[in-house]
Design an enzyme around this catalytic site. Structure first.
Site, PDB file in Angstrom:
ATOM      1  N   ARG A 197      29.384   4.082 -49.490  1.00  0.00           N
ATOM      2  CA  ARG A 197      28.734   3.430 -48.349  1.00  0.00           C
ATOM      3  C   ARG A 197      27.469   4.185 -47.964  1.00  0.00           C
ATOM      4  O   ARG A 197      26.901   3.982 -46.910  1.00  0.00           O
ATOM      5  CB  ARG A 197      29.686   3.355 -47.147  1.00  0.00           C
ATOM      6  CG  ARG A 197      30.460   4.628 -46.852  1.00  0.00           C
ATOM      7  CD  ARG A 197      31.156   4.567 -45.517  1.00  0.00           C
ATOM      8  NE  ARG A 197      30.352   5.198 -44.516  1.00  0.00           N
ATOM      9  CZ  ARG A 197      30.437   6.475 -44.153  1.00  0.00           C
ATOM     10  NH1 ARG A 197      31.329   7.278 -44.703  1.00  0.00           N
ATOM     11  NH2 ARG A 197      29.647   6.968 -43.229  1.00  0.00           N
ATOM     12  N   HIS A 204      25.805  12.728 -56.203  1.00  0.00           N
ATOM     13  CA  HIS A 204      26.646  11.570 -56.522  1.00  0.00           C
ATOM     14  C   HIS A 204      26.476  11.163 -57.973  1.00  0.00           C
ATOM     15  O   HIS A 204      27.427  10.797 -58.644  1.00  0.00           O
ATOM     16  CB  HIS A 204      26.280  10.381 -55.635  1.00  0.00           C
ATOM     17  CG  HIS A 204      26.369  10.674 -54.180  1.00  0.00           C
ATOM     18  ND1 HIS A 204      25.269  10.844 -53.379  1.00  0.00           N
ATOM     19  CD2 HIS A 204      27.435  10.860 -53.373  1.00  0.00           C
ATOM     20  CE1 HIS A 204      25.639  11.103 -52.155  1.00  0.00           C
ATOM     21  NE2 HIS A 204      26.958  11.128 -52.108  1.00  0.00           N
TER      22      HIS A 204
END
Ligand code: PPS
Length: 572
Positions: A197, A204
């Site tokens: 989100r 990441h």
């Protein structure tokens, strides 16, 4: 462990055929209808397209109780999240059990019908304790449960007529069966899903690369574009960021699809739920990182869940979920080796420099227009974020004066406006009490109801101005604390809110009596006059309180400017 492979056969949906849908749509127009909330639209979409398989509709009472207490449907199937249709008492009372209702989106389009088999008043505190771990409004889903959701739940099977309409990123949205077909077409049998989100930064990317390598799987970046945590970066910006990052992945093994899920931020239970949803979307593996779907701090300032609770609960149920967890510890950057490494696997820890920028620190740097280093993110991503969130000194904001009639609000507001216009850079709008009552609220009087309406209108206009990068200066009496708080919330979605209490005493205002109104109020010729015959809640926590007795207007306005500078809203 055996190499998990997916059976990519289609899963059941709740839609009827195209022809039946046309017919049903006409018939459903005769039914009583429920206008779905944004969250219910997300839930309905995933119910209808099989994302919430094996659910066949909104939970009935028996399943609801069982899910809340045991994380399982009444028949024992693992299902951690109550998917409920909350409605008003009046609507619930107007229905017969067994009746069909039409489920409409916010424009009135009928998306499906539901046969109401159950209607009950849930024990929301119990639901909060069991599902979210605490009956604490600091949890966004608990807050939603108590303050947004209707009092009564309806349950029953759903018949799908059409998908909710989306105008944005249509080509990037896939139903579970569309994804399954896509994987079949590409010959992908092992797929690791990454739920997110947030914008993707280098950590990441590293984490997803490692996960794909570990699981010997293809990668599906599967971001949530339904509802996430209040205050998150909006999904439009995020998707533009994802698109930029996608170019840095090998196209042959990585894909991205958007998921219209309404998150609940339920940590461990949410992780299990996310796993089941990804299983339905044809994935074999699912990444669970640190503090998965975490809601932040509770009202005592502590974390709602432990950082790895979600991983523990997932591991316990992964066999049943039918998807393998790829768990990750926190990834940090090791400067000497110029790479990301899991925080718990760093070799030679004492001799290397470990770098990390937290979400809070990133927001601070964006707000202040400071550098965001290349090791942390991609220039394209930073660029998108900066466009959406310019530094505070370029964002819109609202200054909201409150105080008695004749306290000097308008005079100070005017002086402030002129000073801000002298500085330039942003358009300034003055929403003075009198201006507003002439242009927005000419039909309103001074009852509590009318004053609230008046202030909410001011709040609406101020929030729009703030959103569009301007400065709104409001100067109504605004006597009620709850209404002022509501305006603050409206504005703070888009920018800063500065409440200024013009603290001139009622005695002084009456002594000045510039417009002669206090005299009339004393004589009873004006009713409900603030401070004389109507209440005023003194602000308890304004950003600034100004005294006007023996202080000139210029100085009062200057105090506001100093405060604005101090808040980073005007460049020093
Ligand atoms: S409120 O309560 O915030 O909606 O009031 P507001 O829109 O600021 O309007 C206040 C101005 O209206 C005049 N006025 C009254 N004020 C208070 N109570 C009563 N009953 C009333 N009747 C008329 C008054 O001149 C206020 O002007 P300001 O600019 O505050 O002096």
């Amino acid at each position: 462990t055996k190499l998990m492979q997916n059976n990519l056969a289609p899963i059941p949906e709740l839609y009827v055929s195209y022809d039946s849908a046309q017919k049903l749509k006409v018939e459903a127009a005769e039914l009583k209808s429920h206008d779905l909330s944004p969250r219910q639209i997300c839930d309905l979409e995933l119910l209808m397209n099989g994302g919430f398989n094996p659910l066949k509709g909104f939970l009935n009472e028996e399943d609801y109780n069982s899910v809340v207490d045991t994380m399982r449907l009444a028949d024992g199937t693992l299902w951690p999240m109550p998917i409920t249709l909350d409605v008003s008492e009046d609507f619930a009372a107007s229905l017969e059990i067994g009746e069909d209702i039409a489920l409409r989106d916010q424009e009135g389009v009928i998306l499906g019908t539901m046969t109401v088999t159950d209607r009950w008043e849930p024990n929301k505190s119990h639901e909060a304790e069991k599902v979210f771990g605490a009956d604490d409004d600091a949890h966004p889903a608990v807050n939603y449960l108590h303050n947004t959701a209707g009092k009564i739940y309806l349950g029953g099977p759903v018949t799908g007529i059409q998908q909710p309409v989306h105008y944005d990123f249509r080509g990037r949205r896939d139903t579970p069966n569309e994804l399954r077909a896509y994987f079949r077409k590409l010959g992908w049998r092992r797929i690791v899903a990454f739920q997110t989100r947030n914008p993707l930064h280098r950590a990441h990317q590293e984490l997803t690369f490692r996960a794909a390598r570990e699981a010997q799987a293809n990668l599906l970046i599967h971001p949530v574009v339904g509802m996430t945590k209040p205050g998150d970066v909006d999904h439009f910006t995020r998707v533009r960021c994802y698109e930029a990052v996608l170019d840095k992945y090998p196209a042959a093994t990585t894909s991205m699809s958007l998921l219209n899920l309404a998150m609940r931020m339920a940590g461990p239970r949410e992780a299990v739920w996310h796993g089941l949803i990804r299983k339905n979307h044809g994935c074999t593996h699912f990444i669970v990182g640190r503090d998965h779907a975490g809601p932040g701090k509770n009202s005592a300032g502590e974390d709602f869940y432990g950082a790895y609770d979600a991983q523990d609960l997932f591991r316990e149920h992964q066999e049943e979920i039918g998807i393998e967890m790829v768990d990750f510890k926190h990834m940090v950057y090791v400067q000497e080796r110029a790479q990301y490494e899991p925080n718990d696997e760093i070799e030679d820890r004492d001799n290397v420099t470990i770098l990390n920028i937290s979400g809070t620190e990133l927001r601070r740097r964006l707000a202040e227009g400071l550098e965001i280093p290349e090791w942390f993110s991609f220039p394209e991503v930073v660029n998108e974020l900066r466009k959406t969130k310019p530094p505070r000194s370029k964002q819109g904001f609202t200054v909201f004066f409150t105080g008695f009639s004749g306290s000097g609000k308008s005079t100070i507001a005017n002086a402030l406006m002129v000073k801000l216009m002298e500085m330039g850079g942003r358009p300034v709008t003055l929403l003075d009490g009198d201006i507003v009552r002439k242009n927005l609220s000419s039909e309103l009087g001074f009852s509590k109801e009318h004053r609230d309406l008046n202030i909410r209108r001011i709040g609406y206009v101020a929030s729009e101005i703030t959103k569009n990068g301007g400065i709104a200066i409001c100067a109504p009496i605004a006597p009620y604390a709850t209404t002022r708080r509501a305006v603050r919330e409206d504005v703070e979605q888009f920018g800063a809110f500065l409440e200024v209490h013009v603290a001139t005493s009622i005695e002084e205002c009456e002594r000045r009596d510039r417009k002669g109104l206090y005299k009339l109020a004393r004589e009873g010729k004006i009713k409900e006059f603030t401070g004389i015959s109507d209440p005023y809640d003194v602000p308890t926590d304004p950003e600034l309180r100004v005294e006007t007795e023996n202080v000139d207007v210029d100085n009062c306005a200057h105090q506001v400017l100093l405060k604005l500078e101090n808040m980073g809203l005007i460049a020093g």
